[in-house]
Design an enzyme around this catalytic site. Structure first.
Site, mmCIF file in Angstrom:
data_model
loop_
_atom_site.group_PDB
_atom_site.id
_atom_site.type_symbol
_atom_site.label_atom_id
_atom_site.label_comp_id
_atom_site.label_asym_id
_atom_site.label_seq_id
_atom_site.Cartn_x
_atom_site.Cartn_y
_atom_site.Cartn_z
ATOM 1 N N GLU A 106 11.307 89.534 83.193
ATOM 2 C CA GLU A 106 11.286 90.863 82.601
ATOM 3 C C GLU A 106 10.024 91.606 82.978
ATOM 4 O OE1 GLU A 106 13.879 89.871 78.660
ATOM 5 O OE2 GLU A 106 11.882 90.658 78.418
ATOM 6 N N CYS A 119 4.202 96.467 82.849
ATOM 7 C CA CYS A 119 3.747 95.128 82.457
ATOM 8 C C CYS A 119 4.575 94.114 83.243
ATOM 9 C CB CYS A 119 3.944 94.943 80.955
ATOM 10 S SG CYS A 119 3.524 93.303 80.369
ATOM 11 N N CYS A 126 6.277 79.410 80.292
ATOM 12 C CA CYS A 126 4.824 79.212 80.259
ATOM 13 C C CYS A 126 4.531 77.839 79.674
ATOM 14 C CB CYS A 126 4.162 80.290 79.420
ATOM 15 S SG CYS A 126 2.363 80.159 79.410
ATOM 16 N N CYS A 130 1.575 78.812 73.152
ATOM 17 C CA CYS A 130 0.947 79.526 72.036
ATOM 18 C C CYS A 130 1.964 79.618 70.893
ATOM 19 C CB CYS A 130 0.495 80.919 72.476
ATOM 20 S SG CYS A 130 -0.731 80.863 73.794
ATOM 21 N N GLY A 175 4.154 84.310 81.110
ATOM 22 C CA GLY A 175 3.352 83.396 81.917
ATOM 23 C C GLY A 175 1.860 83.641 81.809
ATOM 24 N N GLU A 176 1.078 82.641 82.236
ATOM 25 C CA GLU A 176 -0.384 82.742 82.274
ATOM 26 C C GLU A 176 -0.783 83.038 83.729
ATOM 27 O OE1 GLU A 176 -3.437 82.594 80.434
ATOM 28 O OE2 GLU A 176 -4.058 82.971 82.493
ATOM 29 N N SER A 207 -4.507 89.620 82.382
ATOM 30 C CA SER A 207 -4.796 89.026 81.084
ATOM 31 C C SER A 207 -4.762 87.505 81.169
ATOM 32 C CB SER A 207 -3.743 89.499 80.077
ATOM 33 O OG SER A 207 -3.961 88.907 78.820
ATOM 34 N N SER A 229 -7.002 87.127 75.782
ATOM 35 C CA SER A 229 -6.247 86.998 74.534
ATOM 36 C C SER A 229 -7.048 86.157 73.563
ATOM 37 C CB SER A 229 -4.911 86.310 74.813
ATOM 38 O OG SER A 229 -4.204 87.043 75.769
ATOM 39 N N LEU A 230 -7.592 86.795 72.570
ATOM 40 C CA LEU A 230 -8.516 86.104 71.670
ATOM 41 C C LEU A 230 -7.776 85.558 70.440
ATOM 42 C CD1 LEU A 230 -11.537 85.527 71.614
ATOM 43 C CD2 LEU A 230 -11.843 87.614 70.271
ATOM 44 N N HIS A 231 -7.318 86.448 69.604
ATOM 45 C CA HIS A 231 -6.403 86.148 68.496
ATOM 46 C C HIS A 231 -7.002 85.369 67.330
ATOM 47 C CE1 HIS A 231 -3.458 87.767 71.146
ATOM 48 N NE2 HIS A 231 -3.382 86.709 71.920
ATOM 49 N N ASN A 306 4.259 91.482 66.357
ATOM 50 C CA ASN A 306 5.647 91.913 66.465
ATOM 51 C C ASN A 306 6.541 90.729 66.122
ATOM 52 O OD1 ASN A 306 5.743 94.719 67.485
ATOM 53 N ND2 ASN A 306 4.442 93.833 69.072
ATOM 54 N N CYS A 349 4.842 94.085 72.442
ATOM 55 C CA CYS A 349 3.970 92.928 72.544
ATOM 56 C C CYS A 349 4.470 91.837 71.609
ATOM 57 C CB CYS A 349 2.554 93.322 72.156
ATOM 58 S SG CYS A 349 1.815 94.445 73.327
HETATM 59 S S1 SF4 Z 1 1.064 83.951 74.910
HETATM 60 FE FE1 SF4 Z 1 0.897 83.945 77.148
HETATM 61 S S2 SF4 Z 1 -0.246 82.073 77.605
HETATM 62 FE FE2 SF4 Z 1 0.495 81.850 75.500
HETATM 63 S S3 SF4 Z 1 2.473 80.771 75.702
HETATM 64 FE FE3 SF4 Z 1 2.911 82.971 75.699
HETATM 65 S S4 SF4 Z 1 3.001 83.529 77.861
HETATM 66 FE FE4 SF4 Z 1 1.933 81.584 77.733
#
Ligand code: SF4
Length: 373
Positions: A106, A119, A126, A130, A175-176, A207, A229-231, A306, A349
């Site tokens: 996507e 985006c 991934c 997370c 993905g990362e 990112s 991505s801190l969070h 979200n 997001c």
């Molecule tokens: S937030 Fe990003 S790094 Fe974490 S599992 Fe999802 S796609 Fe992977």
């Protein structure tokens, strides 16, 4: 518009080899040279693709006929096919794009008053798991090729509306990106080449969830933007939200960023912080954030969670979000409380979803662009 299931993907075809858009101009010149073809013709093909949008060798009139026939037998142009474009009430569009093997990725187009941002995804699934992200819940399938990343831009370009111009690309989809760095680098070379897609590097943002050893190599590509991505503000919470934190702790991540010479107030780190009710939205968190960011040129994006079907997490109330933002702002941090876009088509997001009929029946692969990373 509803978040519909895609029709079952086409059966797997052969993997694509010799794809023009897998190559930067330099790489295509080198490939041609290695095959005994003048690099001049690589320049011509590159120009036909990116300056004129031609994906047909027979139409490339200035190439010798015998070369056209030779290349037509072994090279191809495109890697993705647009299966569906879903449109949000706010104008956001989600492109569902099928790959050669039936996987679906996507990309999300976000038109705004003064820019239109795409985006893009870098992997199918991934591996980082997370806890707030359904992409992670489904695991890793494979990396996307450079051509599959570039093709998201080409497909998006084909779905632009009159008056729209693609101005920005963010690597915040599925993905990362830093775990697929060679393809990401090659795609950025194509995007920023003046004879390619001709985007200014400052219009590109990559990112990461914090793959420390790859941050410096990423930034060596040029003056692109980095988002992190801190969070969370403690290892305890971040270990849970972003399990990669067990390997690269908050302190190690922040130290690495403080040491990164390429970052400046002009080129700050964009920190993404998804606000999750009862998890990371306290005023104590808001007070710890400025301490964490100290010494790092930064901008902080706060994104209310979200909700999606793969997670029980919920966004805080508007009052809690506003109070959190005010607390951080009062400490001198440049902070933006973001609006959610495309929530009704699961393109916001934290909600990105790919559906591959062949792969995960019934599963919703959700992930966010900027928010959930
Ligand atoms: S937030 Fe990003 S790094 Fe974490 S599992 Fe999802 S796609 Fe992977």
């Amino acid at each position: 518009m509803s978040d519909q299931r895609l029709p079952r993907a086409e059966p797997p075809r052969a993997p694509l080899t010799n794809v023009f858009i897998d190559h930067s101009r330099e790489a295509l010149r080198a490939r041609f040279a290695a095959e005994g073809i003048s690099p001049h013709w690589a320049e011509q093909v590159f120009s036909w693709i990116y300056r004129r949008g031609v994906y047909d060798l027979s139409a490339m009139e200035d190439l010798p006929q015998d070369l056209r026939e030779r290349l037509a037998g072994s090279w191809s142009f495109r890697t993705l096919e647009t299966k569906e474009v879903q449109r949000s009430v706010d104008g956001t569009r989600k492109l569902l794009l099928s790959c050669w093997d039936g996987e679906v990725v996507e990309a999300v187009l976000i038109p705004e008053a003064r820019r239109t941002t795409l985006c893009v995804s870098t992997q199918v699934g991934c591996a980082l798991a997370c806890s707030f992200c359904a992409t992670g819940a489904l695991g890793f399938t494979r990396n996307l090729s450079a051509g599959e990343i570039v093709d998201q831009v080409l497909c998006a370009g084909e779905s632009l509306e009159p008056g729209e111009t693609l101005t920005n690309v963010v690597f915040m989809g599925m993905g990362e990106p830093l775990l697929n760095l060679p393809a990401v680098h090659e795609a950025i070379r194509v995007m920023t080449d003046q004879r390619g897609l001709a985007l200014a590097p400052r219009r590109i943002t990559v990112s990461t969830s914090g793959v420390i050893p790859k941050i410096r190599p990423l930034l060596e590509i040029g003056s692109i933007n980095l988002a992190v991505s801190l969070h969370a503000t403690t290892d305890e919470v971040r270990d849970h939200l972003v399990p990669l934190n067990k390997r690269y702790s908050l302190q190690a991540l922040m130290s690495a960023l403080r040491a990164e010479e390429r970052l400046s107030r002009k080129r700050p780190v964009f920190f993404e912080y998804t606000l999750i009710e009862g998890v990371n939205d306290s005023l104590e968190d808001a007070r710890r954030l400025p301490e964490l960011l100290k010494g790092i040129p930064s901008k902080l994006n706060l994104i209310p969670m979200n909700p999606h079907s793969a997670s029980d997490y919920r966004p805080p109330t508007t009052e809690v979000c506003d109070a959190f933002a005010a607390e951080v702002h009062a400490a001198g941090v440049r902070v933006m409380l973001r609006k959610n876009r495309g929530r009704d088509i699961s393109a916001a997001c934290g909600q990105l979803a790919r559906r591959s009929g062949a792969a995960q029946p019934g599963a919703s692969l959700a992930r966010s662009g900027a928010a959930s990373r």
